[in-house]
Design a protein around this motif. Structure first.
Motif, PDB file in Angstrom:
ATOM      1  N   GLU A 124       0.845  -1.184   0.000  1.00 41.57           N
ATOM      2  CA  GLU A 124       0.000   0.000   0.000  1.00 41.57           C
ATOM      3  C   GLU A 124       0.891   1.249   0.000  1.00 41.57           C
ATOM      4  O   GLU A 124       2.047   1.194   0.457  1.00 41.57           O
ATOM      5  CB  GLU A 124      -0.905   0.020   1.233  1.00 41.57           C
ATOM      6  CG  GLU A 124      -1.912  -1.124   1.279  1.00 41.57           C
ATOM      7  CD  GLU A 124      -2.836  -1.124   0.083  1.00 41.57           C
ATOM      8  OE1 GLU A 124      -3.232  -0.029  -0.389  1.00 41.57           O
ATOM      9  OE2 GLU A 124      -3.181  -2.223  -0.394  1.00 41.57           O
ATOM     10  N   PRO A 125       0.392   2.393  -0.518  1.00 43.91           N
ATOM     11  CA  PRO A 125       1.200   3.618  -0.582  1.00 43.91           C
ATOM     12  C   PRO A 125       1.843   3.998   0.741  1.00 43.91           C
ATOM     13  O   PRO A 125       3.000   4.425   0.778  1.00 43.91           O
ATOM     14  CB  PRO A 125       0.184   4.676  -1.035  1.00 43.91           C
ATOM     15  CG  PRO A 125      -0.808   3.905  -1.841  1.00 43.91           C
ATOM     16  CD  PRO A 125      -0.931   2.573  -1.138  1.00 43.91           C
ATOM     17  N   SER A 126       1.109   3.833   1.849  1.00 46.07           N
ATOM     18  CA  SER A 126       1.659   4.201   3.164  1.00 46.07           C
ATOM     19  C   SER A 126       2.839   3.311   3.537  1.00 46.07           C
ATOM     20  O   SER A 126       3.800   3.766   4.159  1.00 46.07           O
ATOM     21  CB  SER A 126       0.563   4.093   4.228  1.00 46.07           C
ATOM     22  OG  SER A 126       0.030   2.778   4.269  1.00 46.07           O
ATOM     23  N   GLN A 127       2.790   2.034   3.147  1.00 43.60           N
ATOM     24  CA  GLN A 127       3.893   1.115   3.420  1.00 43.60           C
ATOM     25  C   GLN A 127       5.075   1.390   2.497  1.00 43.60           C
ATOM     26  O   GLN A 127       6.236   1.285   2.900  1.00 43.60           O
ATOM     27  CB  GLN A 127       3.420  -0.332   3.237  1.00 43.60           C
ATOM     28  CG  GLN A 127       2.316  -0.749   4.178  1.00 43.60           C
ATOM     29  CD  GLN A 127       1.762  -2.122   3.832  1.00 43.60           C
ATOM     30  OE1 GLN A 127       1.312  -2.364   2.713  1.00 43.60           O
ATOM     31  NE2 GLN A 127       1.787  -3.032   4.791  1.00 43.60           N
ATOM     32  N   GLU A 129       6.029   4.228   1.297  1.00 41.42           N
ATOM     33  CA  GLU A 129       6.736   5.443   1.709  1.00 41.42           C
ATOM     34  C   GLU A 129       7.824   5.150   2.737  1.00 41.42           C
ATOM     35  O   GLU A 129       8.794   5.890   2.850  1.00 41.42           O
ATOM     36  CB  GLU A 129       5.742   6.463   2.276  1.00 41.42           C
ATOM     37  CG  GLU A 129       4.808   7.049   1.226  1.00 41.42           C
ATOM     38  CD  GLU A 129       3.774   7.983   1.841  1.00 41.42           C
ATOM     39  OE1 GLU A 129       3.797   8.136   3.094  1.00 41.42           O
ATOM     40  OE2 GLU A 129       2.956   8.548   1.101  1.00 41.42           O
ATOM     41  N   GLY A 130       7.662   4.072   3.489  1.00 31.87           N
ATOM     42  CA  GLY A 130       8.633   3.752   4.530  1.00 31.87           C
ATOM     43  C   GLY A 130       9.867   3.023   4.024  1.00 31.87           C
ATOM     44  O   GLY A 130      10.808   2.813   4.796  1.00 31.87           O
ATOM     45  N   TRP A 138      12.434  -1.404  -2.746  1.00 33.83           N
ATOM     46  CA  TRP A 138      11.825  -0.266  -3.438  1.00 33.83           C
ATOM     47  C   TRP A 138      11.815  -0.516  -4.943  1.00 33.83           C
ATOM     48  O   TRP A 138      10.813  -0.270  -5.631  1.00 33.83           O
ATOM     49  CB  TRP A 138      12.576   1.017  -3.118  1.00 33.83           C
ATOM     50  CG  TRP A 138      12.158   2.194  -3.961  1.00 33.83           C
ATOM     51  CD1 TRP A 138      12.730   2.636  -5.116  1.00 33.83           C
ATOM     52  CD2 TRP A 138      11.050   3.076  -3.719  1.00 33.83           C
ATOM     53  NE1 TRP A 138      12.067   3.727  -5.605  1.00 33.83           N
ATOM     54  CE2 TRP A 138      11.029   4.022  -4.769  1.00 33.83           C
ATOM     55  CE3 TRP A 138      10.083   3.166  -2.714  1.00 33.83           C
ATOM     56  CZ2 TRP A 138      10.073   5.031  -4.838  1.00 33.83           C
ATOM     57  CZ3 TRP A 138       9.135   4.165  -2.790  1.00 33.83           C
ATOM     58  CH2 TRP A 138       9.138   5.084  -3.837  1.00 33.83           C
TER      59      TRP A 138
END
Length: 274
Positions: A124-127, A129-130, A138
């Motif tokens: 997910e986008p939030s994951q 970003e980390g 990545w």
């Protein structure tokens, strides 16, 4: 065994009896934005200057791959009957997909993949970003591509074969995998039609290609312009059913591989833990 709700193909004999809103949901037009089947032509934009034999190709033109060969068109008219979403991971070394998911008309679906997982491992986008931008994780995440799969009919302007001979492409059933630079233009066009309550399956959309350059790379993406409305015919009923059956068959094949991969994981874990 994992159960998944495949696309509903239980349509009435007459598509015209289905409400516009229900058809928009069923065909994927109403969905919010966040391998070709045998016998169905594939629409794309040609990025190659020449083929493997050294024959010059019209770069930036639309191409249609079918059982009869490849045809090119300077511009196109596309009538989208339905849209699905899917994810895939391409293996550049082997020239094959490492993983593919089922196709669904909404992002609110479980995208089961051929490796026994979900979304080919896409986070997910939030994951995302980390993750460190220079990490292998990545790079892998950015390699998982989301595609809008548009099933419809296409006609070419100034159509020709790769040998430069004049050809005719008129209302040919096909699928267009719109991803990468084409993802946003396609999504914006269908979203605009939805806001105007214009059914996409009754709309002819003009396609032209736009040349872009980023660094030393030159690429093309489609520009979509609604051109007008058409009436629904009995032949369209059969074609809509054909597209839905195509997706249903594709999903069943993906789910077979998904369940096989799940079984292999269970067997492996059983052996390891014994």
């Amino acid at each position: 065994m994992t159960e998944v709700a495949l696309m509903n193909t239980a349509l009435p004999d007459k598509i015209s009896s289905v409400s516009v809103e229900d058809m928009m949901k069923l065909t994927g037009q109403a969905s919010d934005m966040p391998t070709t089947s045998k016998g169905l032509a594939r629409l794309s934009i040609n990025h190659s200057a020449e083929d493997d034999e050294g024959t010059s190709l019209p770069r930036g033109w639309f191409s249609l791959f079918s059982d009869e060969g490849i045809t090119y068109g300077e511009k196109a008219d596309f009538r989208p009957f339905m849209r699905t979403y899917s994810y895939s991971l391409w293996n550049n070394e082997e020239g094959v997909f490492s993983s593919q998911t089922v196709q669904a008309p909404s992002f609110n679906s479980e995208f089961y993949d051929t490796e026994g997982g979900i979304k080919c491992g896409r986070l997910e986008p939030s994951q995302l970003e980390g993750l460190p931008k220079d990490s292998p994780e990545w790079v892998l995440q950015k390699s998982v591509r989301c595609s809008q799969n548009l099933y419809g009919t296409v006609s070419f302007t100034n159509a020709k074969t790769k040998d430069g001979k004049k050809a005719e492409v008129k209302d040919v059933p096909c699928v267009w995998y719109a991803k990468g630079a084409n993802f946003v233009p396609v999504g914006d066009c269908l979203k605009s039609l939805h806001k105007q309550k214009q059914p996409m399956w009754l709309t002819v959309v003009g396609l032209s290609s736009v040349r872009k350059k980023k660094g030393g790379n030159t690429y093309f993406h489609a520009e979509l312009t609604p051109r007008g409305q058409v009436d629904w015919s009995e032949a369209d009923d059969a074609l809509m059913h054909q597209f839905m059956e195509t997706v249903k068959g594709y999903n069943e094949n993906i789910m077979k591989k998904h369940n096989e991969a799940q079984s292999e994981k269970v067997e492996f874990n059983t052996v390891v833990n014994e």
